[in-house]
Design a protein around this motif. Structure first.
Motif, short mmCIF file in Angstrom:
data_model
loop_
_atom_site.label_atom_id
_atom_site.label_comp_id
_atom_site.label_asym_id
_atom_site.label_seq_id
_atom_site.Cartn_x
_atom_site.Cartn_y
_atom_site.Cartn_z
N SER A 75 67.67 22.11 63.98
CA SER A 75 67.36 23.46 63.52
C SER A 75 68.61 24.14 62.98
N PHE A 76 69.71 23.95 63.67
CA PHE A 76 70.97 24.56 63.23
C PHE A 76 71.37 24.06 61.86
N TRP A 77 71.31 22.74 61.65
CA TRP A 77 71.77 22.19 60.37
C TRP A 77 70.81 22.51 59.23
N VAL A 78 69.52 22.62 59.54
CA VAL A 78 68.56 23.06 58.51
C VAL A 78 68.90 24.49 58.08
N ALA A 79 69.13 25.37 59.07
CA ALA A 79 69.47 26.76 58.77
C ALA A 79 70.78 26.86 58.00
N VAL A 80 71.78 26.09 58.41
CA VAL A 80 73.07 26.11 57.73
C VAL A 80 72.93 25.64 56.28
N ARG A 129 79.86 29.52 60.46
CA ARG A 129 80.40 30.63 59.66
C ARG A 129 81.32 30.12 58.55
N TYR A 130 82.04 29.01 58.81
CA TYR A 130 82.93 28.47 57.79
C TYR A 130 82.13 27.79 56.68
N ILE A 131 81.07 27.09 57.07
CA ILE A 131 80.24 26.42 56.07
C ILE A 131 79.52 27.45 55.20
N LEU A 132 78.98 28.50 55.82
CA LEU A 132 78.28 29.54 55.05
C LEU A 132 79.24 30.28 54.13
N ALA A 133 80.46 30.53 54.60
CA ALA A 133 81.47 31.13 53.73
C ALA A 133 81.80 30.20 52.57
N GLY A 134 81.75 28.89 52.83
CA GLY A 134 81.97 27.91 51.77
C GLY A 134 80.91 28.00 50.69
N GLY A 135 79.68 28.40 51.08
CA GLY A 135 78.63 28.59 50.09
C GLY A 135 79.00 29.64 49.06
N ILE A 136 79.69 30.69 49.52
CA ILE A 136 80.17 31.72 48.58
C ILE A 136 81.13 31.10 47.58
N VAL A 137 82.02 30.23 48.06
CA VAL A 137 83.00 29.58 47.18
C VAL A 137 82.30 28.65 46.19
N ILE A 138 81.28 27.93 46.65
CA ILE A 138 80.54 27.03 45.75
C ILE A 138 79.90 27.80 44.60
N GLY A 139 79.26 28.92 44.92
CA GLY A 139 78.67 29.74 43.87
C GLY A 139 79.72 30.30 42.94
N TRP A 140 80.86 30.64 43.49
CA TRP A 140 82.01 31.15 42.73
C TRP A 140 82.44 30.12 41.69
N ILE A 141 82.64 28.86 42.15
CA ILE A 141 83.08 27.79 41.25
C ILE A 141 82.02 27.52 40.18
N PHE A 142 80.77 27.50 40.60
CA PHE A 142 79.67 27.25 39.66
C PHE A 142 79.63 28.32 38.57
N ALA A 143 79.85 29.57 38.96
CA ALA A 143 79.83 30.66 37.98
C ALA A 143 80.98 30.53 36.99
N LEU A 144 82.11 29.97 37.44
CA LEU A 144 83.27 29.81 36.57
C LEU A 144 83.13 28.65 35.60
N THR A 145 82.38 27.63 36.00
CA THR A 145 82.36 26.39 35.22
C THR A 145 81.07 26.15 34.44
N VAL A 146 80.01 26.87 34.79
CA VAL A 146 78.71 26.63 34.14
C VAL A 146 78.17 27.93 33.57
N GLU A 147 77.75 27.88 32.33
CA GLU A 147 77.16 29.05 31.68
C GLU A 147 75.67 28.79 31.48
N LEU A 148 74.84 29.46 32.26
CA LEU A 148 73.40 29.30 32.15
C LEU A 148 72.82 30.30 31.15
N ASN A 149 71.69 29.94 30.55
CA ASN A 149 71.07 30.88 29.62
C ASN A 149 70.44 32.03 30.40
N PRO A 150 70.20 33.16 29.76
CA PRO A 150 69.71 34.35 30.46
C PRO A 150 68.42 34.13 31.24
#
Length: 236
Positions: free
Chosen positions: A101-106, A161-182
């Motif tokens: 359950s923990f890893w599914v939630a994470v 908490r470290y893994i979830l904070a890492g999710g913020i970083v993943i989205g950050w990197i994705f926003a910097l490297t990938v340009e999606l259409n509107p």
């Protein structure tokens, strides 16, 4: 790109790492805090999220409208509610082990955080608007972190908490490297909005026996009045 969203991302990471240290220790004070933050969250849903979903639907380009019914973005938001509820049911099933359950939630919340981070960094928010945007999302992040901590106190403190904070970083990197259409950006925003709306009403508001109604109404009206005033004067 505007540097303010990056600062917001750093704040979000900090909130995930420190959320449980920021909340009052006493139960009564904690319930008052959640009543106030829940009021802000409800105001955010009605004053910002729902109008923005309407705008995203209206902005669908003409070339996609042959397949449109004037409700697709709302359907994606509904899908966010369905997925979020499904994950909640899996996490709380008695026949699923505590560790599973923990890893599914994470896994889900890491993905959820990555989409939030991507959405924030993909939208140019500046000045006072950025401040009020980050307040609403920041309080939502604290509520999510607290909910995870309440379900899995030891695992969340040591790893989650470290893994979830890492999710913020993943989205950050994705926003910097990938340009999606509107259109894709609108779909991502709608999905996150649906999940967020569900979480606000299901998990962020104390139940009727615990809610501090006066504090809740202060949260609702203070955020609503300030946001509507800023929309009027700064034409958000």
């Amino acid at each position: 790109m505007n540097v303010i969203p990056f600062f917001i991302g750093i704040v979000f990471i900090f909130l995930h790492l420190m959320a449980n240290y920021l909340l009052p220790a006493e139960r009564i004070k904690r319930l008052i805090w959640f009543s106030f933050s829940g009021g802000l969250a409800v105001s955010y849903v009605f004053v910002y999220l729902l109008p923005t979903l309407h705008q995203e639907q209206a902005n669908i380009e003409e070339k996609y409208r042959a397949l449109a019914m004037e409700s697709e973005i709302y359907f994606v938001g509904l899908l966010g509610v369905v997925v979020f509820l499904g994950i909640q049911l899996i996490v709380r099933r008695k026949d699923v082990s505590h560790t599973s359950s923990f890893w599914v939630a994470v896994a889900f919340y890491t993905f959820y955080n990555a989409l939030i981070s991507f959405t924030v960094l993909s939208v140019d928010v500046v000045g006072v608007q950025a401040l009020f945007y980050s307040i609403a999302i920041g309080l939502h992040i604290i509520a999510v972190a607290h909910d995870m901590y309440r379900e899995f106190p030891n695992e969340y403190s040591k790893k989650g908490r470290y893994i979830l904070a890492g999710g913020i970083v993943i989205g950050w990197i994705f926003a910097l490297t990938v340009e999606l259409n509107p259109l894709i950006k609108a779909i991502v925003f709608a999905f996150i909005s649906g999940a967020m709306i569900f979480n606000v009403f299901k998990n962020e508001l104390p139940n009727e026996k615990e809610i501090h109604y006066f504090t809740f109404t202060i949260g609702v009206f203070s955020y609503t009045v300030l946001t509507m005033s800023l929309k009027f004067f700064f034409e958000w």
